[in-house]
Each structure stands twice: as C-alpha cells, then as structure tokens.
Design a protein around this motif. Structure first.
Motif, PDB file in Angstrom:
ATOM      1  N   ILE A 144     -14.051   1.518  -1.677  1.00 16.27           N
ATOM      2  CA  ILE A 144     -13.096   0.571  -1.571  1.00 16.27           C
ATOM      3  C   ILE A 144     -12.747   0.343  -0.127  1.00 16.27           C
ATOM      4  O   ILE A 144     -12.752   1.220   0.460  1.00 16.27           O
ATOM      5  N   ASN A 145     -12.131  -0.877   0.196  1.00 15.55           N
ATOM      6  CA  ASN A 145     -11.419  -1.096   1.224  1.00 15.55           C
ATOM      7  C   ASN A 145      -9.818  -0.782   0.981  1.00 15.55           C
ATOM      8  O   ASN A 145      -9.234  -0.345   1.900  1.00 15.55           O
ATOM      9  N   ASN A 146      -9.636  -1.376  -0.060  1.00 15.65           N
ATOM     10  CA  ASN A 146      -8.206  -1.196  -0.725  1.00 15.65           C
ATOM     11  C   ASN A 146      -7.837  -1.014  -2.146  1.00 15.65           C
ATOM     12  O   ASN A 146      -8.856  -1.431  -2.646  1.00 15.65           O
ATOM     13  N   LEU A 147      -6.658  -0.608  -2.712  1.00 16.34           N
ATOM     14  CA  LEU A 147      -6.204  -0.473  -3.973  1.00 16.34           C
ATOM     15  C   LEU A 147      -4.940  -1.195  -4.174  1.00 16.34           C
ATOM     16  O   LEU A 147      -4.151  -0.607  -3.279  1.00 16.34           O
ATOM     17  N   GLN A 148      -4.657  -1.788  -5.122  1.00 12.74           N
ATOM     18  CA  GLN A 148      -3.472  -2.680  -5.481  1.00 12.74           C
ATOM     19  C   GLN A 148      -3.235  -2.153  -6.781  1.00 12.74           C
ATOM     20  O   GLN A 148      -3.921  -2.181  -7.671  1.00 12.74           O
ATOM     21  N   TRP A 149      -1.619  -2.340  -7.012  1.00 17.87           N
ATOM     22  CA  TRP A 149      -1.070  -2.091  -8.213  1.00 17.87           C
ATOM     23  C   TRP A 149      -0.344  -3.457  -8.345  1.00 17.87           C
ATOM     24  O   TRP A 149       0.279  -3.861  -7.464  1.00 17.87           O
ATOM     25  N   TYR A 150      -0.471  -3.945  -9.742  1.00 17.33           N
ATOM     26  CA  TYR A 150       0.202  -5.037  -9.966  1.00 17.33           C
ATOM     27  C   TYR A 150       1.016  -4.884 -11.357  1.00 17.33           C
ATOM     28  O   TYR A 150       0.515  -4.095 -12.243  1.00 17.33           O
ATOM     29  N   ARG A 151       2.150  -5.643 -11.535  1.00 20.95           N
ATOM     30  CA  ARG A 151       2.642  -5.572 -12.785  1.00 20.95           C
ATOM     31  C   ARG A 151       2.589  -6.860 -13.796  1.00 20.95           C
ATOM     32  O   ARG A 151       2.722  -7.799 -12.882  1.00 20.95           O
ATOM     33  N   GLN A 152       2.609  -6.880 -14.898  1.00 25.66           N
ATOM     34  CA  GLN A 152       2.743  -8.095 -15.711  1.00 25.66           C
ATOM     35  C   GLN A 152       3.639  -7.825 -16.953  1.00 25.66           C
ATOM     36  O   GLN A 152       3.450  -7.119 -17.363  1.00 25.66           O
ATOM     37  N   ASN A 153       4.557  -8.688 -16.632  1.00 23.46           N
ATOM     38  CA  ASN A 153       5.539  -8.894 -17.839  1.00 23.46           C
ATOM     39  C   ASN A 153       4.886  -9.466 -18.961  1.00 23.46           C
ATOM     40  O   ASN A 153       4.150 -10.406 -18.640  1.00 23.46           O
ATOM     41  N   SER A 154       5.256  -9.357 -20.174  1.00 23.06           N
ATOM     42  CA  SER A 154       4.897 -10.115 -21.291  1.00 23.06           C
ATOM     43  C   SER A 154       4.787 -11.564 -21.149  1.00 23.06           C
ATOM     44  O   SER A 154       5.809 -12.019 -20.699  1.00 23.06           O
ATOM     45  N   ILE A 206       2.158  -3.018  -4.757  1.00 27.84           N
ATOM     46  CA  ILE A 206       1.787  -2.188  -3.576  1.00 27.84           C
ATOM     47  C   ILE A 206       0.762  -2.352  -3.404  1.00 27.84           C
ATOM     48  O   ILE A 206      -0.409  -2.381  -4.315  1.00 27.84           O
ATOM     49  N   LEU A 207       0.078  -2.499  -2.048  1.00 27.13           N
ATOM     50  CA  LEU A 207      -1.244  -2.152  -1.603  1.00 27.13           C
ATOM     51  C   LEU A 207      -1.593  -0.853  -0.762  1.00 27.13           C
ATOM     52  O   LEU A 207      -0.628  -0.491   0.198  1.00 27.13           O
ATOM     53  N   ILE A 208      -2.388  -0.095  -1.079  1.00 23.71           N
ATOM     54  CA  ILE A 208      -2.848   1.036  -0.164  1.00 23.71           C
ATOM     55  C   ILE A 208      -4.099   0.903   0.201  1.00 23.71           C
ATOM     56  O   ILE A 208      -5.204   0.580  -0.447  1.00 23.71           O
ATOM     57  N   ARG A 209      -4.319   1.357   1.637  1.00 21.56           N
ATOM     58  CA  ARG A 209      -5.675   0.951   2.159  1.00 21.56           C
ATOM     59  C   ARG A 209      -6.493   2.225   2.052  1.00 21.56           C
ATOM     60  O   ARG A 209      -6.002   3.523   2.018  1.00 21.56           O
ATOM     61  N   SER A 210      -7.784   2.178   2.193  1.00 23.52           N
ATOM     62  CA  SER A 210      -8.665   3.437   2.059  1.00 23.52           C
ATOM     63  C   SER A 210      -8.374   4.524   3.001  1.00 23.52           C
ATOM     64  O   SER A 210      -8.696   5.766   2.677  1.00 23.52           O
ATOM     65  N   ASN A 211      -7.698   4.215   4.020  1.00 27.09           N
ATOM     66  CA  ASN A 211      -7.577   5.383   5.186  1.00 27.09           C
ATOM     67  C   ASN A 211      -6.167   5.907   4.891  1.00 27.09           C
ATOM     68  O   ASN A 211      -5.563   6.611   5.673  1.00 27.09           O
ATOM     69  N   GLU A 212      -5.190   5.677   4.005  1.00 32.01           N
ATOM     70  CA  GLU A 212      -3.712   5.947   3.659  1.00 32.01           C
ATOM     71  C   GLU A 212      -3.977   6.903   2.526  1.00 32.01           C
ATOM     72  O   GLU A 212      -4.801   6.674   1.519  1.00 32.01           O
ATOM     73  N   ARG A 213      -3.121   7.783   2.286  1.00 30.59           N
ATOM     74  CA  ARG A 213      -2.927   8.554   1.102  1.00 30.59           C
ATOM     75  C   ARG A 213      -1.995   8.559   0.266  1.00 30.59           C
ATOM     76  O   ARG A 213      -2.111   9.083  -0.703  1.00 30.59           O
ATOM     77  N   GLU A 214      -0.845   8.098   0.909  1.00 30.11           N
ATOM     78  CA  GLU A 214       0.180   7.944   0.018  1.00 30.11           C
ATOM     79  C   GLU A 214       1.114   6.735   0.513  1.00 30.11           C
ATOM     80  O   GLU A 214       1.004   6.616   2.010  1.00 30.11           O
ATOM     81  N   CYS A 242      -4.319  -1.540 -11.934  1.00 29.14           N
ATOM     82  CA  CYS A 242      -4.773  -1.357 -10.521  1.00 29.14           C
ATOM     83  C   CYS A 242      -5.798  -2.221 -10.367  1.00 29.14           C
ATOM     84  O   CYS A 242      -6.567  -2.678 -11.356  1.00 29.14           O
ATOM     85  N   ALA A 243      -6.265  -2.308  -9.040  1.00 28.92           N
ATOM     86  CA  ALA A 243      -7.233  -3.510  -8.705  1.00 28.92           C
ATOM     87  C   ALA A 243      -7.987  -3.005  -7.469  1.00 28.92           C
ATOM     88  O   ALA A 243      -7.337  -2.537  -6.319  1.00 28.92           O
ATOM     89  N   THR A 244      -9.050  -3.167  -7.344  1.00 28.42           N
ATOM     90  CA  THR A 244      -9.790  -2.785  -6.244  1.00 28.42           C
ATOM     91  C   THR A 244     -10.765  -3.931  -5.579  1.00 28.42           C
ATOM     92  O   THR A 244     -11.190  -4.834  -6.459  1.00 28.42           O
ATOM     93  N   ASP A 245     -11.405  -3.945  -4.383  1.00 31.24           N
ATOM     94  CA  ASP A 245     -12.012  -4.902  -4.001  1.00 31.24           C
ATOM     95  C   ASP A 245     -13.704  -4.481  -4.016  1.00 31.24           C
ATOM     96  O   ASP A 245     -14.491  -5.320  -3.332  1.00 31.24           O
ATOM     97  N   GLU A 246     -13.837  -3.351  -4.475  1.00 35.61           N
ATOM     98  CA  GLU A 246     -15.222  -2.833  -4.515  1.00 35.61           C
ATOM     99  C   GLU A 246     -15.963  -2.818  -3.316  1.00 35.61           C
ATOM    100  O   GLU A 246     -17.088  -2.750  -3.274  1.00 35.61           O
ATOM    101  N   GLY A 247     -15.115  -2.695  -2.348  1.00 36.83           N
ATOM    102  CA  GLY A 247     -15.700  -2.503  -0.915  1.00 36.83           C
ATOM    103  C   GLY A 247     -16.322  -3.768  -0.199  1.00 36.83           C
ATOM    104  O   GLY A 247     -17.182  -3.658   0.854  1.00 36.83           O
ATOM    105  N   THR A 248     -16.145  -4.886  -1.079  1.00 37.14           N
ATOM    106  CA  THR A 248     -16.835  -6.166  -0.495  1.00 37.14           C
ATOM    107  C   THR A 248     -15.919  -6.791   0.496  1.00 37.14           C
ATOM    108  O   THR A 248     -14.918  -6.135   0.986  1.00 37.14           O
ATOM    109  N   GLY A 249     -16.197  -8.102   1.105  1.00 30.81           N
ATOM    110  CA  GLY A 249     -15.491  -8.635   1.878  1.00 30.81           C
ATOM    111  C   GLY A 249     -14.206  -9.062   1.338  1.00 30.81           C
ATOM    112  O   GLY A 249     -13.194  -9.473   1.987  1.00 30.81           O
TER     113      GLY A 249
END
Lengths: 112, 113
Positions: A29-39, A47-55, A89-96
């Motif tokens: 991946i290039n990044n991973l994101q977390w989203y919230r959905q209320n009913s 929050i978005l975390i990039r692949s070169n970040e750990r926390e 959680c959501a990822t970009d699968e390492g694509t563009g």
C-alpha cells in the motif's frame, strides 16, 4: 477482492473504556485510512497513515501501521457514547490511488 | 455548505425501471467516486473519475453508466433495475486520487421492488 479485513466485526464496551480495532490487508500500500460511519450517514475520514509511518495520533485516536505484518490498528481512548459507529479501514492497494478498497468494518457500540 | 451532495436521498422503484442519481462536489477536487454499500455494510468501489476521465470500472454491469459532465459532477444512471441493485450508493471526492482523504456524500438509499 476484499483488501482490508477488520477485526473484531463487532465490539461493545462501556463509556470510558478504550476500543481497539484491527485491520489486515493483502497487497502493498501507499497509505491506509480509517473512516467512521454513523448509522444512516456517509463515511467521515478519521486519519491517514502513510506506508513509511508507524504511528499517528489525532485527539483520542491512535493508529499504528505494521507493513511487515500488513496490519493496522485503531485505538480510541476514553470512549464516549457518541463514538458508537462503524469503523472502516481503507487502502489504495499500492495503485495510483484511484482504487480504494474498504474492509467490512467494525461495529462499535459504546454503552453510556 | 454541503461539500458532497447527492440527490435523491431515497429512491424506491420497480424492477426494470431506469433511474439516475446525481452527485456534486464544491471542494474543487479532481477525483470523484461511486461506491455501493450492501445490506451487510460492505462498501465496494464501482467507478472512479479523474478530471472527467474514467479511471476505474470495477466489473460493474453495463446497466450502470456513470457520466461526468464536469469535474464537479458525477452522475450515475442505472438501466433495467434489478432487485440486487437495492443498496446505498455513495458518491465521494478527493483532491487527487485515493492517496488523499475522500469526502463522502450522505448516500442514496435505493430500493428496487
């Protein structure tokens, strides 16, 4: 194919407790994101975390990323009833970045 | 002001009908998306457009045809609606592809009878 897999599928805790949700993914991946959905609502970015970040921190949220294990966790500290929602959680699968893959989500219920 | 808006919010229709869902974003973003969320809350990307150009088409039936008249709009037309099309459809936008935060619309709840 489903990229992100959240664990647990559902979580019920008392107000004030911490909530931890995990996400695993399959490809690089290039990044991973977390989203919230209320009913009944759309998704809201947390929050978005990039692949070169750990926390990463944002208020009561703490996200970690372990690219060697292809996993991430979202920690919500001192939970409130208003945190009751589904978290994805959501990822970009390492694509563009044009193909975002969401997991099935963790349904969090915070009891007052 | 609403950043990403969708109309209608609810859509109830008969099998075989044709319907359209409209999406507009006022954020100046280049990229727009359509997602389908099924009854189990699983969210799956259908299409993504960048600067009005189709980038991603995720094996969606030909009955679904997106149209982007300009960067701020991405509409979804569905022909010959089927029962399995019942779901919530979300539009989203981002500044540049999925590497950036996506902003979601409120969703369109489609029920095909």
């Amino acid at each position: 194919s489903q990229q992100g897999e959240e664990d647990p599928q559902a979580l019920s805790i008392q107000e004030g407790e911490n909530a931890t949700m995990n996400c695993s993914y399959k490809t690089s991946i290039n990044n991973l994101q977390w989203y919230r959905q209320n009913s009944g609502r759309g998704l809201v970015h947390l929050i978005l975390i990039r692949s070169n970040e750990r926390e990463k921190h944002s208020g009561r949220l703490r996200v970690t990323l372990d690219t060697s294990k292809k996993s991430s966790s979202l920690l919500i500290t001192a939970s409130r009833a208003a945190d009751t929602a589904s978290y994805f959680c959501a990822t970009d699968e390492g694509t563009g970045g044009f193909k975002t893959i969401f997991g099935a989500g963790t349904r969090l219920f915070v009891k007052a | 002001d609403t950043a990403v808006s969708q109309t209608p919010k609810y859509l109830v229709t008969q099998m075989g009908n044709d319907k359209s869902i409209k999406c507009e974003q006022n954020l100046g973003h280049d990229t727009m998306y359509w997602y389908k969320q099924d009854s189990k809350k699983f969210l799956k990307i259908m299409f993504s457009y960048n600067n009005k150009e189709l980038i991603i088409n995720e094996t969606v039936p030909n009955r679904f045809s997106p149209k982007s008249p300009d960067k701020a709009h991405l509409n979804l037309h569905i022909n010959s609606l089927e029962l399995g099309d019942s779901a919530v459809y979300f539009c989203a936008s981002s500044l540049r592809g999925g590497l950036e935060t996506q902003y979601f619309g409120p969703g369109t709840r489609l029920l095909v009878l």
